[in-house]
Scaffold this motif. Structure first.
Motif, mmCIF file in Angstrom:
data_model
loop_
_atom_site.group_PDB
_atom_site.id
_atom_site.type_symbol
_atom_site.label_atom_id
_atom_site.label_comp_id
_atom_site.label_asym_id
_atom_site.label_seq_id
_atom_site.Cartn_x
_atom_site.Cartn_y
_atom_site.Cartn_z
ATOM 1 N N HIS A 2 0.843 -1.186 0.000
ATOM 2 C CA HIS A 2 0.000 0.000 0.000
ATOM 3 C C HIS A 2 0.886 1.245 0.000
ATOM 4 N N ASP A 3 0.539 2.231 -0.846
ATOM 5 C CA ASP A 3 1.331 3.456 -0.889
ATOM 6 C C ASP A 3 1.019 4.329 0.319
ATOM 7 N N ASP A 4 1.554 5.548 0.344
ATOM 8 C CA ASP A 4 1.381 6.407 1.517
ATOM 9 C C ASP A 4 -0.069 6.824 1.742
ATOM 10 N N LEU A 5 -0.897 6.729 0.717
ATOM 11 C CA LEU A 5 -2.322 7.028 0.851
ATOM 12 C C LEU A 5 -3.126 5.799 1.264
ATOM 13 N N GLY A 6 -2.456 4.651 1.396
ATOM 14 C CA GLY A 6 -3.148 3.419 1.744
ATOM 15 C C GLY A 6 -3.767 2.704 0.553
ATOM 16 N N VAL A 7 -3.443 3.154 -0.650
ATOM 17 C CA VAL A 7 -3.988 2.535 -1.860
ATOM 18 C C VAL A 7 -3.147 1.315 -2.222
ATOM 19 N N PRO A 8 -3.773 0.160 -2.445
ATOM 20 C CA PRO A 8 -2.987 -1.029 -2.813
ATOM 21 C C PRO A 8 -2.333 -0.869 -4.180
ATOM 22 N N VAL A 9 -1.080 -1.296 -4.264
ATOM 23 C CA VAL A 9 -0.322 -1.255 -5.513
ATOM 24 C C VAL A 9 0.210 -2.663 -5.774
ATOM 25 N N GLN A 10 -0.205 -3.243 -6.896
ATOM 26 C CA GLN A 10 0.197 -4.597 -7.225
ATOM 27 C C GLN A 10 1.601 -4.598 -7.839
ATOM 28 N N VAL A 74 5.310 4.124 -11.466
ATOM 29 C CA VAL A 74 5.418 5.574 -11.561
ATOM 30 C C VAL A 74 5.327 6.125 -10.145
ATOM 31 N N VAL A 75 6.278 6.954 -9.769
ATOM 32 C CA VAL A 75 6.323 7.522 -8.419
ATOM 33 C C VAL A 75 5.803 8.953 -8.462
ATOM 34 N N VAL A 96 1.053 2.951 -9.895
ATOM 35 C CA VAL A 96 1.458 4.269 -9.399
ATOM 36 C C VAL A 96 1.605 4.216 -7.884
ATOM 37 N N TRP A 97 2.715 4.732 -7.404
ATOM 38 C CA TRP A 97 2.990 4.813 -5.959
ATOM 39 C C TRP A 97 2.945 6.285 -5.569
ATOM 40 N N VAL A 98 1.981 6.661 -4.716
ATOM 41 C CA VAL A 98 1.821 8.054 -4.304
ATOM 42 C C VAL A 98 2.428 8.248 -2.922
ATOM 43 N N THR A 99 3.322 9.201 -2.802
ATOM 44 C CA THR A 99 3.915 9.543 -1.510
ATOM 45 C C THR A 99 3.166 10.714 -0.883
ATOM 46 N N VAL A 100 3.208 10.787 0.432
ATOM 47 C CA VAL A 100 2.649 11.915 1.180
ATOM 48 C C VAL A 100 3.762 12.432 2.078
ATOM 49 N N ILE A 101 4.237 13.645 1.804
ATOM 50 C CA ILE A 101 5.395 14.180 2.523
ATOM 51 C C ILE A 101 5.135 15.631 2.884
#
Length: 250
Positions: A2-10, A74-75, A96-101
């Motif tokens: 799961h990315d920083d938003l909690g969205v699953p990424v396969q 994709v980051v 897509v991997w979304v970061t939260v910073i």
């Protein structure tokens, strides 16, 4: 995962072809896993001489060009990139991997996950050094600062921002930290009335210089600083604290 938003990424395996739509993360990837970075935005200026495919800007990426690079990942970043682009890339089958910073701690934790868990290369030395540097106590006594990031119209750093957290960790009190707007529009009179001890003028996103910026704030001390030190959260984090404090004390 799961990315920083909690969205699953396969991700069936550690990504081998990565596109970055975030300048800070582009530098982090290029320094740490240079062979895996295949695309970046036109705004990704570090490291110097980076030779990868360019996919336009952070707010208007060329999604077709990204897909053509056949990336494994994709980051992105919640603040830097549009949800519309993230959603459409995912709809096209691009992971897509979304970061939260928004703080230094979030930056350190997010990049640890990206490198150790997602890319499976462990924690890079520059990230370990950055964590050590930013764990140091804030200098005293505190100094009041204003940080313009644009002029015509004037905009400043407000609350709930990565830069705001950097300021606090440097022992600086942001005079525009209250309110709802993370980057409020202000007037020169607003800055003068707030009476900061120092006006920090970074060289990005607006390129403040000795001849363009300080003259707007007569009677206030202005200090030119690196925008990368103040706003980026990649490898520059390892030296940014010392560099910013040195600039303040000059």
């Amino acid at each position: 995962m799961h990315d920083d938003l909690g969205v699953p990424v396969q991700l069936p395996r550690p990504p081998r072809r990565v596109v970055s739509l975030v300048p800070s993360l582009t530098e982090a990837l290029a320094v740490t896993v240079p062979g895996r970075l295949v695309g970046a935005t036109d705004w990704c200026t570090h490291p110097a001489g980076l030779e990868v495919a360019r996919v336009r800007g952070t707010k208007n990426p060329d999604r077709a060009a990204i897909a053509a690079l056949a990336p494994d990942l994709v980051v992105c970043n919640r603040e830097e990139n549009r949800r519309l682009d993230v959603d459409r890339l995912r709809a096209a089958g691009v992971p897509v991997w979304v970061t939260v910073i928004e703080t230094v701690d979030e930056a350190l934790a997010s990049m640890r996950r990206l490198f150790a868990e997602v890319l499976d290369v462990g924690e890079p030395d520059w990230l370990t050094a950055a964590a050590r540097e930013w764990a140091r106590p804030a200098p005293a006594p505190p100094r009041r600062v204003a940080v313009p990031i644009w002029r015509d119209p004037w905009m400043v750093v407000g609350p709930r921002t990565f830069t705001g957290d950097v300021l606090a960790r440097l022992g600086l009190v942001n005079v525009f930290a209250a309110g709802d707007d993370r980057y409020p529009h202000v007037s020169v009179d607003d800055v003068l009335a707030a009476a900061p001890d120092v006006v920090l003028l970074p060289d990005e996103p607006y390129l403040f210089t000795a001849d363009d910026g300080p003259e707007a704030f007569p009677g206030l001390r202005s200090v030119l600083v690196s925008g990368r030190d103040l706003t980026w959260y990649g490898p520059s984090l390892a030296t940014a604290r010392a560099d910013l404090l040195a600039a303040l004390d000059r």
